[in-house]
Write a protein that holds these residues in place. Structure first.
Motif, PDB file in Angstrom:
ATOM      1  N   THR A 108       0.950  -1.101  -0.002  1.00 10.55           N
ATOM      2  CA  THR A 108       0.040  -0.079  -0.024  1.00 10.55           C
ATOM      3  C   THR A 108       0.763   1.446   0.087  1.00 10.55           C
ATOM      4  O   THR A 108       0.465   2.331  -0.716  1.00 10.55           O
ATOM      5  CB  THR A 108      -1.011   0.095   1.262  1.00 10.55           C
ATOM      6  N   PHE A 109       1.836   1.335   0.815  1.00 14.87           N
ATOM      7  CA  PHE A 109       2.646   2.680   0.710  1.00 14.87           C
ATOM      8  C   PHE A 109       3.360   2.877  -0.284  1.00 14.87           C
ATOM      9  O   PHE A 109       3.669   4.078  -0.465  1.00 14.87           O
ATOM     10  CB  PHE A 109       3.589   2.496   2.062  1.00 14.87           C
ATOM     11  N   ASP A 110       3.794   1.891  -0.986  1.00  9.89           N
ATOM     12  CA  ASP A 110       4.386   2.350  -2.375  1.00  9.89           C
ATOM     13  C   ASP A 110       3.389   2.294  -3.487  1.00  9.89           C
ATOM     14  O   ASP A 110       3.819   2.763  -4.365  1.00  9.89           O
ATOM     15  CB  ASP A 110       5.487   1.139  -2.736  1.00  9.89           C
ATOM     16  N   LYS A 111       2.105   1.941  -3.426  1.00 11.84           N
ATOM     17  CA  LYS A 111       1.326   2.018  -4.417  1.00 11.84           C
ATOM     18  C   LYS A 111       0.341   3.220  -3.922  1.00 11.84           C
ATOM     19  O   LYS A 111       0.095   4.153  -5.228  1.00 11.84           O
ATOM     20  CB  LYS A 111       0.244   0.780  -4.255  1.00 11.84           C
ATOM     21  N   ILE A 112      -0.239   3.479  -2.975  1.00 11.36           N
ATOM     22  CA  ILE A 112      -1.254   4.487  -2.908  1.00 11.36           C
ATOM     23  C   ILE A 112      -0.691   5.738  -2.233  1.00 11.36           C
ATOM     24  O   ILE A 112      -1.279   6.900  -2.083  1.00 11.36           O
ATOM     25  CB  ILE A 112      -2.647   3.905  -2.128  1.00 11.36           C
ATOM     26  N   GLY A 113       0.587   5.421  -1.536  1.00 12.65           N
ATOM     27  CA  GLY A 113       1.371   6.598  -1.182  1.00 12.65           C
ATOM     28  C   GLY A 113       1.095   6.823   0.299  1.00 12.65           C
ATOM     29  O   GLY A 113       0.473   6.346   0.905  1.00 12.65           O
ATOM     30  N   ARG A 114       2.004   7.700   0.769  1.00 11.19           N
ATOM     31  CA  ARG A 114       2.128   8.083   2.200  1.00 11.19           C
ATOM     32  C   ARG A 114       0.982   8.858   2.455  1.00 11.19           C
ATOM     33  O   ARG A 114       0.271   8.570   3.640  1.00 11.19           O
ATOM     34  CB  ARG A 114       3.270   8.888   2.628  1.00 11.19           C
ATOM     35  N   ARG A 115       0.615  10.061   1.973  1.00 15.47           N
ATOM     36  CA  ARG A 115      -0.486  10.975   2.180  1.00 15.47           C
ATOM     37  C   ARG A 115      -1.818  10.310   2.394  1.00 15.47           C
ATOM     38  O   ARG A 115      -2.333  10.713   3.351  1.00 15.47           O
ATOM     39  CB  ARG A 115      -0.573  12.430   1.367  1.00 15.47           C
ATOM     40  N   ARG A 116      -2.039   9.508   1.508  1.00 13.16           N
ATOM     41  CA  ARG A 116      -3.244   8.971   1.465  1.00 13.16           C
ATOM     42  C   ARG A 116      -3.476   8.043   2.614  1.00 13.16           C
ATOM     43  O   ARG A 116      -4.627   7.835   3.274  1.00 13.16           O
ATOM     44  CB  ARG A 116      -3.860   8.219  -0.190  1.00 13.16           C
ATOM     45  N   SER A 117      -2.663   7.149   2.894  1.00 16.72           N
ATOM     46  CA  SER A 117      -2.636   6.263   3.839  1.00 16.72           C
ATOM     47  C   SER A 117      -2.805   6.756   5.335  1.00 16.72           C
ATOM     48  O   SER A 117      -3.493   6.403   6.085  1.00 16.72           O
ATOM     49  CB  SER A 117      -1.054   5.274   3.910  1.00 16.72           C
ATOM     50  N   LEU A 118      -2.054   7.748   5.457  1.00 17.11           N
ATOM     51  CA  LEU A 118      -2.150   8.567   6.802  1.00 17.11           C
ATOM     52  C   LEU A 118      -3.597   9.268   6.755  1.00 17.11           C
ATOM     53  O   LEU A 118      -4.176   9.096   8.039  1.00 17.11           O
ATOM     54  CB  LEU A 118      -1.013   9.385   6.966  1.00 17.11           C
ATOM     55  N   SER A 119      -3.946  10.007   5.789  1.00 16.18           N
ATOM     56  CA  SER A 119      -5.193  10.522   5.957  1.00 16.18           C
ATOM     57  C   SER A 119      -6.415   9.408   6.082  1.00 16.18           C
ATOM     58  O   SER A 119      -7.157   9.665   7.051  1.00 16.18           O
ATOM     59  CB  SER A 119      -5.367  11.320   4.469  1.00 16.18           C
ATOM     60  N   TRP A 120      -6.319   8.701   5.387  1.00 13.35           N
ATOM     61  CA  TRP A 120      -7.597   7.530   5.479  1.00 13.35           C
ATOM     62  C   TRP A 120      -7.425   6.978   6.881  1.00 13.35           C
ATOM     63  O   TRP A 120      -8.319   6.495   7.478  1.00 13.35           O
ATOM     64  CB  TRP A 120      -7.325   6.475   4.339  1.00 13.35           C
ATOM     65  N   GLY A 121      -6.191   6.756   7.353  1.00 16.58           N
ATOM     66  CA  GLY A 121      -6.104   5.949   8.569  1.00 16.58           C
ATOM     67  C   GLY A 121      -6.483   6.772   9.877  1.00 16.58           C
ATOM     68  O   GLY A 121      -7.401   6.347  10.712  1.00 16.58           O
ATOM     69  N   SER A 122      -6.383   8.161   9.523  1.00 19.79           N
ATOM     70  CA  SER A 122      -6.643   8.983  10.818  1.00 19.79           C
ATOM     71  C   SER A 122      -8.318   9.164  10.837  1.00 19.79           C
ATOM     72  O   SER A 122      -8.994   9.097  11.743  1.00 19.79           O
ATOM     73  CB  SER A 122      -6.402  10.448  10.472  1.00 19.79           C
ATOM     74  N   ILE A 123      -8.747   9.314   9.734  1.00 18.18           N
ATOM     75  CA  ILE A 123     -10.241   9.010   9.499  1.00 18.18           C
ATOM     76  C   ILE A 123     -10.999   7.929  10.342  1.00 18.18           C
ATOM     77  O   ILE A 123     -11.854   7.973  11.011  1.00 18.18           O
ATOM     78  CB  ILE A 123     -10.880   9.279   8.139  1.00 18.18           C
ATOM     79  N   GLY A 124     -10.583   6.740   9.895  1.00 16.69           N
ATOM     80  CA  GLY A 124     -11.027   5.430  10.432  1.00 16.69           C
ATOM     81  C   GLY A 124     -10.725   5.389  11.918  1.00 16.69           C
ATOM     82  O   GLY A 124     -11.434   4.891  12.732  1.00 16.69           O
ATOM     83  N   MET A 125      -9.492   5.838  12.324  1.00 10.45           N
ATOM     84  CA  MET A 125      -8.939   5.736  13.982  1.00 10.45           C
ATOM     85  C   MET A 125      -9.990   6.723  14.604  1.00 10.45           C
ATOM     86  O   MET A 125     -10.308   6.577  15.843  1.00 10.45           O
ATOM     87  CB  MET A 125      -7.781   6.213  14.165  1.00 10.45           C
TER      88      MET A 125
END
Length: 526
Positions: free
Chosen positions: A330-347
């Protein structure tokens, strides 16, 4: 399908040597996770509570007082801070590889003190401080080593190993504690402590197979050694001489035009922005509740009224560990920004949801429906954390620092993380006892802050060489323009060289172009 797999960077750039050093070097992360996991579980073990606690008339059993829980948990974080303080000295003076030996010595000493703490709780605490000083060193050395040895196209997957093994350690600790729960003798918790020796023993066993970081060797002017290491690690050894020349030119350019060597330099010029980014992702990871989950999940479940909190802990940590597997992609496919943003929303959603659910009752009088709903949301929280902020903070922090200051940038980032965890670990037992499930509102609120922070402050760094990131930060590229910015300097040529998988088909034209570019742009020698 087979053709797509063959064209994937992981297939093209990964080899058995890279896989081996990635796994072995990440053992320090597993030690971190295991120690967090066993402590959280040990707080719920009857033998541990009887040996170090006192009889609680209200609960009708032995229990560890809040002050002992607070001190025992908080001093672990203090040990990490000590390890972070010595990390820049050890990693820069001895190198990345020898740092693993120092790490092993600290952990073996600390585990010995923990295992021999027959009656003294304070000896156990001292042992935890020493173990965690080794973990603090690991939190600096391991991500740095991974970032400097991995090809740029798979750096996200490589750095995700740190969080993956951390999660694996937590899961293994919860399993070992659960299997030990029915024992009534001293071995109930000694088995858990002794299992920590796996980490230093693993380092000592495979030490000979670990090369020194090639970029560290370049920074120290040991170019022949760096070339030998890169030839061992690369699937494209024919490109290594050109890569060494580009790295050498880039290091000389940075020293001539952007000299930096001290902690103070981390807060000057464009380095300030990089330091803020590295520290902020680490601080926000802690503020969103990972210390609460890893250290107090068992006592929280007991507070909710679960009859078998240790089994629930195994489920929570097991789900998180399983989810971590997808972060290699995921981190090399969808990137760092999206992973962290989507993670914060879910958390944010799951923590706030837990707070809302537990608002209908008071500890320890929650209904089974509330308890089950809370457990489900915390399991989901840990899963979301597993593929977002778990690896994400280490990926970003290890990438953004410039080569001259990488040890110091990671030191400051790690310090930010663990200085944040100290008050959480000291204060949470009291707040949790007072507020019950409502304590999750605090962590959910910080996830809302993280959503905003990522949007405005965290740039996209995937598919960029570390040297290319130097160029972008020094050019003051805006946060949301990182993804599409076109670099033209040495960093861009290093990225191009790493990603040119058809170099053999293109003959010598590409090589001649790179050599000519290096010669033309080489900084003047003093």
């Amino acid at each position: 399908m087979l053709e797509r797999i063959k064209n994937d960077p992981l297939y093209q750039d990964l080899n058995w040597r890279l896989a081996l050093i990635g796994i072995v070097s990440s053992l320090g992360a597993m030690g971190f996770g295991f120690d967090n996991g066993w402590w959280a579980g040990a707080l719920g073990l009857s033998e541990f509570q009887r040996k170090y606690g006192s009889y609680d008339e209200k609960l009708g059993r032995y229990a560890l007082p809040s002050e002992k829980t607070s001190v025992g948990t908080g001093t672990g974080s203090a040990g990490i801070i000590l390890g972070c303080i010595i990390a820049p000295i050890v990693t820069s003076k001895l190198g990345r590889k020898k740092s693993f030996l120092v790490m092993s010595a600290l952990m073996m000493t600390g585990v010995t003190l923990e295992a021999s703490a027959v009656t003294s709780y304070w000896q156990l605490v001292v042992g935890r401080i020493i173990v965690y000083s080794g973990i603090g060193l690991a939190s600096n050395c391991v991500p740095m080593y991974l970032s400097e040895t991995s090809p740029g196209r798979i750096r996200g997957a490589f750095l995700a190993l740190y969080s993956f093994f951390n999660s694996f350690g937590v899961f293994m600790a919860s399993v070992v504690v659960y299997l030990s729960k029915n024992r009534t003798d001293k071995w109930q918790y000694l088995i858990v402590i002794i299992c920590q020796l796996f980490v230093p023993v693993g380092y000592l066993t495979f030490y000979a197979f670990l090369p020194e970081s090639p970029r560290y060797l370049v920074y120290k002017g040991r170019f022949d050694e760096a070339e030998k290491v890169l030839r061992l690690l690369s699937n494209h050894p024919e490109r290594v001489p050109q890569e060494i020349q580009l790295l050498k030119a880039q290091v000389e350019e940075q020293r001539e035009l952007h000299t930096a060597s001290t902690i103070a330099d981390c807060f000057r010029g464009t380095n300030l922005r990089r330091t803020i980014i590295a520290m902020s992702v680490q601080i926000l990871q802690q503020a969103q509740g990972v210390s609460f989950i890893q250290n107090f999940i068992v006592t929280f479940m007991q507070q909710l009224g679960f009859p078998d909190a240790l089994r629930t802990n195994v489920i929570v940590t097991g789900c998180s560990f399983a989810v971590h597997i997808i972060t290699f992609v995921t981190f090399d496919k969808i990137g760092r920004r999206r992973s962290l943003s989507w993670g914060s929303i879910g958390m944010a959603g799951t923590m706030l949801g837990t707070g809302i659910a537990t608002a209908t009752g008071t500890p320890p009088n929650y209904t089974s429906t509330v308890a089950n709903a809370s457990a489900a949301m915390l399991i989901l929280w840990y899963c979301i954390y597993g593929f977002s902020w778990g690896p994400g903070c280490w990926v970003v922090a290890a990438e953004v620092g410039t080569g001259q200051l990488r040890e110091r940038t990671l030191f400051l980032a790690s310090m930010g993380s663990f200085v944040t965890s100290v008050p959480i670990n000291f204060v949470n037992p009291y707040v949790q006892r007072s507020l019950g499930g409502a304590v999750t509102f605090i962590y959910g609120g910080f996830s809302v802050v993280a959503i905003i922070w990522v949007w405005f402050m965290i740039p996209e760094t995937k598919n960029r060489s570390l040297e290319e990131l130097d160029e972008m930060f020094q050019a003051d590229v805006k946060t949301r323009q990182f993804k599409h910015h076109v670099c033209t300097g040495l960093g861009a040529h290093i990225t191009q060289l790493e990603g040119d998988l058809n170099a053999e088909k293109s003959g010598t034209k590409q090589v001649e172009h790179e050599e000519a570019w290096v010669e033309e742009n080489q900084p003047a020698q003093k």
